[in-house]
Design a protein around this motif. Structure first.
Motif, PDB file in Angstrom:
ATOM      1  N   LEU A 461       0.809  -1.211   0.000  1.00  0.00           N
ATOM      2  CA  LEU A 461       0.000   0.000   0.000  1.00  0.00           C
ATOM      3  C   LEU A 461       0.849   1.272   0.000  1.00  0.00           C
ATOM      4  O   LEU A 461       0.503   2.250  -0.665  1.00  0.00           O
ATOM      5  N   ASP A 462       1.978   1.238   0.734  1.00  0.00           N
ATOM      6  CA  ASP A 462       2.748   2.494   0.716  1.00  0.00           C
ATOM      7  C   ASP A 462       3.342   2.770  -0.651  1.00  0.00           C
ATOM      8  O   ASP A 462       3.499   3.921  -1.041  1.00  0.00           O
ATOM      9  N   GLU A 463       3.628   1.716  -1.382  1.00  0.00           N
ATOM     10  CA  GLU A 463       4.094   1.922  -2.760  1.00  0.00           C
ATOM     11  C   GLU A 463       2.999   2.569  -3.604  1.00  0.00           C
ATOM     12  O   GLU A 463       3.227   3.536  -4.335  1.00  0.00           O
ATOM     13  N   VAL A 464       1.795   2.050  -3.462  1.00  0.00           N
ATOM     14  CA  VAL A 464       0.678   2.597  -4.232  1.00  0.00           C
ATOM     15  C   VAL A 464       0.442   4.057  -3.857  1.00  0.00           C
ATOM     16  O   VAL A 464       0.294   4.923  -4.722  1.00  0.00           O
ATOM     17  N   ILE A 465       0.435   4.324  -2.565  1.00  0.00           N
ATOM     18  CA  ILE A 465       0.154   5.686  -2.124  1.00  0.00           C
ATOM     19  C   ILE A 465       1.268   6.631  -2.559  1.00  0.00           C
ATOM     20  O   ILE A 465       1.035   7.750  -2.999  1.00  0.00           O
ATOM     21  N   ASN A 466       2.493   6.140  -2.450  1.00  0.00           N
ATOM     22  CA  ASN A 466       3.647   6.932  -2.798  1.00  0.00           C
ATOM     23  C   ASN A 466       3.715   7.345  -4.244  1.00  0.00           C
ATOM     24  O   ASN A 466       4.034   8.478  -4.575  1.00  0.00           O
ATOM     25  N   LEU A 467       3.408   6.387  -5.128  1.00  0.00           N
ATOM     26  CA  LEU A 467       3.644   6.615  -6.548  1.00  0.00           C
ATOM     27  C   LEU A 467       2.443   7.141  -7.300  1.00  0.00           C
ATOM     28  O   LEU A 467       2.583   7.912  -8.237  1.00  0.00           O
ATOM     29  N   SER A 468       1.244   6.723  -6.897  1.00  0.00           N
ATOM     30  CA  SER A 468       0.085   6.976  -7.752  1.00  0.00           C
ATOM     31  C   SER A 468      -0.356   8.433  -7.732  1.00  0.00           C
ATOM     32  O   SER A 468      -0.162   9.142  -6.751  1.00  0.00           O
ATOM     33  N   ASP A 469      -0.967   8.815  -8.868  1.00  0.00           N
ATOM     34  CA  ASP A 469      -1.655  10.096  -8.921  1.00  0.00           C
ATOM     35  C   ASP A 469      -3.126   9.885  -8.642  1.00  0.00           C
ATOM     36  O   ASP A 469      -3.825  10.789  -8.191  1.00  0.00           O
ATOM     37  N   ARG A 470      -3.611   8.726  -8.986  1.00  0.00           N
ATOM     38  CA  ARG A 470      -4.967   8.327  -8.601  1.00  0.00           C
ATOM     39  C   ARG A 470      -4.890   6.871  -8.164  1.00  0.00           C
ATOM     40  O   ARG A 470      -4.102   6.083  -8.687  1.00  0.00           O
ATOM     41  N   ILE A 471      -5.718   6.502  -7.214  1.00  0.00           N
ATOM     42  CA  ILE A 471      -5.738   5.106  -6.783  1.00  0.00           C
ATOM     43  C   ILE A 471      -7.113   4.516  -7.073  1.00  0.00           C
ATOM     44  O   ILE A 471      -8.137   5.077  -6.654  1.00  0.00           O
ATOM     45  N   ALA A 472      -7.121   3.426  -7.837  1.00  0.00           N
ATOM     46  CA  ALA A 472      -8.387   2.725  -8.089  1.00  0.00           C
ATOM     47  C   ALA A 472      -8.414   1.502  -7.185  1.00  0.00           C
ATOM     48  O   ALA A 472      -7.486   0.694  -7.181  1.00  0.00           O
TER      49      ALA A 472
END
Ligand SMILES: Nc1ncnc2c1ncn2[C@@H]1O[C@H](COP(=O)(O)OP(=O)(O)OP(=O)(O)O)[C@@H](O)[C@H]1O
Ligand SMILES: Nc1ncnc2c1ncn2[C@@H]1O[C@H](COP(=O)(O)OP(=O)(O)OP(=O)(O)O)[C@@H](O)[C@H]1O
Ligand SMILES: [Mg+2]
Ligand SMILES: [Mg+2]
Lengths: 509, 341, 319, 353
Positions: A461-472
């Motif tokens: 999750l921290d990777e997703v939060i860190n990198l994404s501009d939007r999270i689906a």
């Protein structure tokens, strides 16, 4: 305090490489002792020496103060040492019980007494809170349960000292939480644990002390309470590491990938993706967050043409993809970093150069009228190796002999170099050390800034939060919500991923 | 008489000691319990009678592959052997080639003819298998209790057809009501099949089977022995082929009789002629009943007096030309018609 | 012939010719379940047939009817030792297992005839005087209908083979030995970490396969061929391998597959005597067993799951 | 690193050579034990292989089908498949070449290529079946190929019997215009049966090397052989590549049949047992390290041994089967190269010190 395990000045060589160069590791009774190091630093090797799979060239091992000679895993078992390996040591088509009792089977008149074994296992699993189904086959159970089976294997043999080699790399966040609980429980029961992990957060939260090795050499042991993640990372890599990758705000443009009403079935014919809608625009990273097994794999396979879709549409800049072959889809502008690099990403017996050419070998300049031009292929490979800092003796080296991080860099080099409109990155940093992770994250953001659309699928999750501009957020094959990473946190995402809604999530958060 | 150029190179004063004779077997080898073995027995006898040494005076080479036939033949020719036998029609083409290549050496082909090739250094040795088969057919017809008789052939080919049709003609001549059940194994080397086919035919009620199937025939013996062990009422018979196969039927004693084909006599005979400068080059040498080249085996304990008497009668008829034994299916049909009249 | 009569011919014939295949396929299961490919079954069968015949010939004067039985036991032992060549090459020396098996086939073919020539001075042996005979089982063979179909005119070895298939099933699926054997063939590294001696298990697997293939060859020789020559074993070992794969490496499956081969073969032979079938060209009957096998594999048997580590030499710590 | 690569190359040559020597030594020991004179035995064996022009011609003749069978095995092996069906593909190729060679009346320049291609096509079709079943239904190629061998054996002999039967368990001879036999080569080698098939063989070896190492398709075929999944992810059609690889391998096997049909024999027999050449191909491929040039050398060696075995038997009485034993041992030694590597490695180290 007494040491349960002392490994003194251990040296282990492989042809052409010193994997352990006079490493010392001392584990106290009742502690969780972390072992930290980059990919290929020699952690697994050191533990395999302790478990009797390898014989060291030099050094001394003491268990509970007694000098021992661990010639094979049986000796380790007898000394109360159990190991949960980095790659699970489970027979896929055996049941849980069979895997656990293997080599130590209770019998009655020569026949395996499966009933008794299953009962024993049930009791053991109740005692430590490791729920498993004794009669299930390994191939049918989740990775988390497989891990519990691995732990039960050691406990069944009465192990007091447990080695966990990267147990969390393949687990979902929920499973990691469970595992941490289990480890704490084990310590309470009087066991000692050696834990290998790349996740500094985990070290900080459960470990007592941490030994760090760098390139086969012991750097030292620190008390976890007296350190912080930055220091650990610096010790391990030998320089400073940035965890939070710097990035500018995205400037998304037109939609590149548009998915409408997509339905995909999995290999058993069950609907894995059901009427899913999603779009990814040029110049943005869309992260897909979800618990493993909610249709992520099938979604990626559908986009890349590896799996036939049932209904719906997938378009890349107005071109319908769902009827095209993988090759055509790749050509029309999709790059794919698959989640299983050994199985799907590389031909391990090919050289790095050949792997770099794995998708473009038939096109100019690598081929002309069907004739391959190896010179061009290796020229390209040499360039990319330099550009992407792939650590390899040469472009003629077999992919098999590279470390995981460098294999991954090679794949990324190949996929990114084609300048695809859309880059799909599935678990791009799984099992990699922080240095490698940093590099890969930087590359993904660079691509975004060049105006590519990036679809990131990750269980971290921290990777997703860190990198994404939007999270689906994906749940049961549907995108249930799209959230802004700046306005969310792991708790909220976790709830959404478990099927909750934002209002509720907001309420409880 | 033989070709004059032959006479030239092996002059009349040639001593037996200088005479060298070889033979090339097909892949069966000299202990195939069949015609290769028989041929070698003939050659051995010839060698011993004439004081030749095995290995230098007379010798054989076993072929392990079809491609070796020709090279084996030429080995003898190159090593100065005066006469080389090729045992079996499989070697026909190879003998033809070798004979053209080595015009100074003599060759003899067993079981087929190269007469039409006009090679005067090749003799062709043929047998009238149908005549011998006719006689064992007579025995079978006389001794069957079930009026059902079997025939098992190795591979369906003109040669084996001669055995089958001769046999059937013999049976029908004596006992027109008897039924002959024929089947081919499509292999000379499959005892398993031989035994399975025999089992089928015996199960259909036949009590005698004539086999002309080489190694496959071993299975026929095995099956007959197995059955005969089951008691007197289950006793069945096999009629052997090529050699006297009485031994193969022991200890259960299931060999009724055998149709012998005297390849040994033929080989010996032609070798003698060659040594005496009378090599029948370019000719066919035919061995039938008249020449004692085929016939009924000497072990006749299981053959009834009645049957033996009938055999003698029919033998005379064949010798006299009253009966022409059919070789092909077509000839057999014609033959059958004459019986009905 | 009516249907029952046909059955009474076909079934005993199938039992008769299936027995050697069953023994050998069961042997193959031990080897392959331990992770060692054994294409050498053909050669092992050949050597078993060779040993069986030579022993019978040497023993029959003193032992009489017991000679073939003792010969089968000798063949079992000799072939277990002979299979060590394959074991050493493919397990200890990490040779390509398929290739090593092929070499074993060559070796058996050459060596057996070479030895026959040395021992007997000729290229093939005499017939043995005492065989494994076909028997009708007293009592059972008198049962109406099935007695004639199942219990008449079949060598005891066929029944032993069938019983053995069940015994092997028990050993492989119910005993610690079986569990360990299978684990070594599926995931040797996992087995190693559990303290199982991978190399030793594989040696045992290969040697049992040698023993059983030796029995299979000797049974073929002493009940069907009754002498030994170059062509005595011509493909039966390969058929046994096919039966093993067809049966999905499962003892009962292999038993079924071997019976299927036996049945199809005997049908193709008996067919020539059955009205209607008689009119089918004989070549179609001859190839029927092979075509049926392919169809069966394609149609309803489906993908065979080989042991996962099959063919992969075990090296400690290989990634 | 460079040294290691070099060493690997040297090893690739050293291992077969050392293995062959070890095999021959073992053969000598067996001869001694059997009471024969090994020096005499090998002398006559050598004579039989290369002693006379005719021996050389026969050796090369014997090598042609062996080499093609080896190429067929190696091609499949390099693409991850085990083609144990070379034997069957060879038989159908043989039949096809003989049928075209017999049934048509054409000028040699057309007739020969047509007959050769027919053989290749027949072999390809025969191998296509296991390939297709593997690709489509995941059926094990080994078992289907074994079955296809038997089907080929019985079908070819039945077809000959029905349509091409010249009596004597053989088909009609092919027409002169389809024959690969050459009076020129025969004269050159003192009446051996050497024929132009050797040119086809060399061409096939070049084609194999070229496809696998120089073409994009070869790159793809090998990739699929190593890792089907990664190849599929890279956009290759795995199923189609499997089928193609089997078909190409089968075509080589078919050519091996044409060598027999159009060269050595000029007809085809109605076989009731396998020729064994297909299985020999496995040995040849192995000794040749699955490389084109290696296969040519290995087949020359094995072909020579096989043609010379009767010569040895003829001169010294050593049973021909000795050669089979020697070949088997050589295969063992090559396959167990681990041992030789180890010994050579130690020797190398010792020398360096
Ligand atoms: N069996 C082996 N043979 C040769 N080299 C090996 C072997 N096992 C490991 N190595 C090498 O030894 C070094 C240490 O490997 P090891 O697996 O111990 O690293 P690690 O610290 O566990 O890495 P990771 O974090 O990727 O698991 C690496 O360079 C690796 O390539
Ligand atoms: N799980 C598996 N077990 C064994 N072999 C497999 C498996 N998956 C794939 N294969 C092999 O990969 C080959 C081709 O795989 P692929 O996925 O292309 O199958 P396919 O049937 O051609 O697909 P489709 O027909 O759906 O396009 C198969 O022939 C088979 O040999
Ligand atoms: Mg590790
Ligand atoms: Mg597919």
């Amino acid at each position: 305090m007494e040491y349960v395990i002392e490994m003194l000045d251990i040296r282990k060589e492989f042809p052409g490489i010193v994997a352990n160069d006079n490493i010392t590791l001392q584990v106290k009774k009742g502690e969780i002792h972390a072992l930290l190091g980059e990919n290929g630093a020699g952690k697994s090797t050191l533990m395999n020496v302790l478990f009797g799979l390898y014989q060291p060239e030099k050094g001394q091992i003491r268990v509970n103060g007694q000098e021992v000679n661990i010639t094979d895993p049986n000796v380790a078992n007898d000394l109360g040492i159990g190991m949960v390996h980095q790659h699970f040591m489970l027979v896929q088509n055996f049941t849980v019980t069979e895997n656990i009792i293997l080599g130590n089977e209770p019998t009655r008149t020569g026949k395996i007494n499966i009933k008794k074994a299953a009962q024993d296992i049930q009791e053991l699993s109740n005692q430590y809170g490791l729920s498993v189904d004794p009669y299930a086959k390994i191939q049918d159970i989740s990775v988390g349960m497989q891990q519990r089976v691995e732990i039960l294997k050691t406990l069944y043999r009465g192990a007091d000292i447990l080695i966990f080699d990267e147990p969390t790399a393949a687990l979902t966040p929920q499973e990691i939480t469970e595992l941490i609980q289990i480890m704490k429980k084990l310590i309470q029961e009087g066991k000692s644990i050696i834990l290998i992990t790349h996740k500094l957060k985990e070290i900080m939260s459960v470990c007592d002390r941490c030994t760090i090795i760098r390139k086969g050499v012991g750097v030292g042991t620190v008390n976890v309470q007296e350190t912080n993640p930055d220091e650990l990372a610096a010790l391990m890599v030998g320089r400073e590491v940035h965890f939070k990758t710097e990035k500018k705000t995205a400037t998304p443009k037109e939609a590149v990938l548009t998915i409408k009403e997509l339905v995909v079935e999995d290999s058993r014919g069950v609907e894995a993706v059901s009427s899913l809608d999603l779009s990814v625009r040029a110049g943005e990273i869309v992260g897909i967050a979800g618990v493993d097994g909610n249709g992520q794999t099938e979604l990626i396979e559908a986009i890349t043409g590896l799996r036939k879709i049932k209904s719906g549409s997938i378009t890349l800049k107005n071109q319908e993809l769902s009827t095209l072959s993988t090759r055509k889809i790749t050509e029309s502008g999709i790059g794919h970093i698959p989640q299983d690099r050994h199985k799907h990403g590389l031909v391990l017996d090919y050289t790095i150069g050949e792997n770099i050419g794995l998708q473009t070998y038939y096109q100019k300049p690598m081929s002309k009228s069907g004739i391959l031009n190896y010179k061009e292929m290796y020229k390209k490979a040499k360039e990319l190796i330099a550009e992407y800092d792939v650590r390899t003796p040469s472009e003629f080296t077999q992919a098999r002999s590279l470390s995981g991080g460098n294999q991954q860099k090679a794949i990324i080099a190949r996929e990114v170099d084609r300048s695809p409109e859309l880059l799909i990155a599935a678990q791009p940093t799984r099992g990699l050390d922080v240095g490698a992770i940093e590099f890969i994250h930087k590359k993904l953001i660079e691509e975004r800034d060049k105006g590519r659309a990036v679809l990131l699928v990750s269980l971290e999750l921290d990777e997703v939060i860190n990198l994404s501009d939007r999270i689906a957020v994906i749940y049961e094959g549907k995108i249930v919500d799209i959230v802004d990473p700046k306005e969310t946190n792991e708790q909220e995402l976790g709830l959404l991923m478990a099927g909750g809604t934002r209002e509720k999530a907001g309420g409880t958060a | 008489a033989c070709g004059s150029d032959d006479a030239g190179k092996s002059g009349g004063d040639k001593k037996a000691a200088d005479f060298k004779v070889g033979m090339v077997t097909d892949t069966g080898g000299v202990d195939d319990k069949s015609f290769n073995q028989s041929a070698w027995e003939g050659l051995t006898k010839f060698g011993k009678d004439n004081g030749l040494d095995e290995g230098t005076g007379y010798k054989y080479l076993q072929s392990t592959k079809a491609s070796e036939y020709e090279s084996n033949l030429s080995k003898f020719a190159e090593s100065g052997y005066n006469l080389t036998y090729g045992i079996g029609f499989l070697l026909k083409e190879d003998i033809k080639k070798a004979a053209k290549q080595y015009p100074d050496a003599n060759f003899a082909l067993v079981d087929d003819t190269l007469k039409s090739e006009n090679l005067d250094n090749v003799a062709s040795i043929l047998f009238k298998e149908e005549q011998g088969s006719f006689l064992v057919g007579v025995v079978a017809a006389k001794q069957t209790k079930t009026n059902k008789i079997g025939f098992i052939g190795g591979v369906e080919s003109p040669l084996i057809k001669k055995f089958e049709n001769g046999f059937k003609a013999g049976v029908k001549s004596v006992n027109p009501d008897a039924e002959v059940i024929s089947q081919y194994a499509e292999s000379f080397n499959s005892p398993e099949k031989g035994s399975a086919i025999a089992s089928t035919i015996y199960s259909k009620g036949a009590d005698i089977i004539y086999q002309a199937a080489g190694g496959t025939g071993n299975g026929v013996f095995t099956e007959a022995k197995n059955r005969s062990k089951g008691g007197k009422d289950k006793k069945v018979w096999v009629i052997g082929v090529d050699r006297d196969q009485h031994e193969e039927g022991m200890p259960e004693n299931v060999t009724l009789t055998s149709m012998v084909k005297r390849v040994d006599l033929a080989v010996e005979d032609v070798a003698k002629k060659a040594m005496d400068d009378k090599f029948p080059g370019g000719k066919e040498v035919v061995f039938g009943l008249k020449e004692d080249g085929v016939g009924i085996a000497p072990s006749q304990d299981n053959v009834s007096k009645d049957a033996l008497k009938a055999v003698d009668e029919y033998k005379q008829k064949i010798l006299d030309g009253d009966i022409t034994v059919p070789q092909t299916d077509k000839e057999f049909k014609e033959f059958e018609k004459t019986l009905k009249k | 012939m009516n249907f029952l009569e046909v059955l009474a011919i076909i079934i005993p014939a199938a039992l008769y010719s299936a027995a050697p295949l069953i023994f050998t396929a069961l042997g193959g299961i031990f080897s392959e379940r331990s992770g060692v490919v054994n294409i050498g079954l053909e050669g092992l069968m050949m050597f078993g047939a060779f040993t069986g015949i030579v022993s019978t010939l040497l023993l029959q004067d003193s032992l009489g009817a017991w000679a073939p039985w003792v010969a089968i036991v000798i063949a079992a032992v000799v072939c277990a030792v002979f299979s060590l060549i394959h074991a050493v090459a493919s397990i200890t020396l990490k040779a390509d297992q398929t290739v090593s098996g092929v070499a074993l086939n060559f070796l058996a073919a050459g060596l057996s005839i070479f030895l026959i020539k040395k021992i007997f001075g000729k290229g093939q042996t005499d017939f043995i005087q005492f065989r494994i005979d076909k028997v009708s089982i007293p009592g059972l063979s008198d049962i109406p209908v099935i007695g004639k179909i199942l219990f008449s005119n079949v060598p005891i070895t066929s029944y032993i083979a069938i019983a053995l298939a069940f015994a092997v099933w028990y050993i492989i699926y119910k005993t610690p030995f079986g569990l360990r054997l299978r684990s070594v063939g599926e995931h040797p590294m996992a087995a190693d970490t559990m303290g199982i001696k991978v190399v030793r298990m594989r040696y045992v697997g290969v040697m049992i396969s040698g023993m059983f293939a030796g029995i299979g060859g000797a049974v073929y020789a002493t009940s069907i061929a009754t002498n030994f020559a170059a062509g005595t074993i011509a493909g039966q070992g390969f058929l046994a391998i096919a039966a093993m794969i067809f049966g999905k490496w499962h003892p009962i499956g292999a038993l079924g597959a071997a019976m299927f081969f036996g049945l199809a073969q005997s049908l193709s032979i008996t067919g020539a005597q059955i009205p209607v079938i008689q009119d089918i060209p004989s070549v179609l009957l001859t190839i029927a067993p092979y075509v049926l096998t392919i169809l069966a594999l394609t149609g309803f048997v489906g993908r065979a799951e080989a042991p996962k580590a099959l063919g992969v030499p075990y090296e400690k710590g290989r990634r | 690193m460079n040294k290691l690569v070099k060493n690997e190359r040297v090893m690739m040559i050293l291992i077969p050579v050392v293995s062959a020597i070890l095999g021959l030594i073992a053969g000598a020991v067996i001869m001694l034990l059997g009471g024969y004179d090994p020096m005499l035995g090998y002398q006559s064996l050598f004579d039989g292989m290369f002693g006379t022009p005719k021996a050389i011609g026969e050796t090369i003749r014997a090598m042609t089908p062996l080499a093609l069978a080896g190429i067929a095995v190696a091609f499949a092996y390099k693409t991850g498949l085990f083609n144990i069906g070379v034997e069957g593909q060879l038989l159908v190729g043989w039949l096809a070449s003989v049928w075209v060679g017999y049934a048509f009346d054409l000028p040699a320049v057309i007739h020969i290529p047509l007959a050769v291609l027919a053989a290749a096509a027949a072999g390809a079709v025969w191998a296509f079946i296991p390939g297709f079943l593997k690709a489509k239904f995941h059926v094990h190629e080994v078992i289907v190929s074994i079955m296809m061998n038997y089907i080929a054996l019985y079908t070819t002999s039945s077809l000959i019997r029905t349509y091409l039967y010249a009596g004597n368990e053989k088909s009609y001879d092919i027409k002169e215009s389809a024959s690969l036999a050459s009076s020129f080569l025969a004269q050159l080698t003192n009446n051996s049966r050497l024929h132009y098939g050797i040119l086809v063989t060399i061409a096939a070896a070049v084609v194999m090397w070229f496809i696998l190492n120089k073409t994009a398709k070869g790159f793809e075929l090998r990739a699929v052989g190593f890792n089907q999944h990664a190849s599929q992810y890279a956009g290759m059609n795995v199923g189609r590549n499997i089928v193609l690889s089997m078909a190409i391998s089968g075509a080589f096997a078919g050519l091996a049949g044409a060598m027999e049909g159009l060269g050595t024999f000029q007809y085809m027999g109605t076989f009731t047992a396998f020729t064994g050449t297909g299985f020999d191909g496995i040995a040849v491929a192995l000794l040749g390290a699955n490389s084109a040039i290696g296969i040519l050398l290995a087949s020359f060696f094995f072909g020579g041994l096989q043609t010379a075995a009767p010569q040895m038997n003829f001169m010294t009485g050593v049973p021909s089967e000795l050669i089979q034993i020697v070949i088997a041992l050589i295969i063992f030694f090559v396959a167990s190269s681990y041992l030789i590597r180890w010994v050579l490695g130690r020797a190398g180290k010792g020398g360096a010190k």
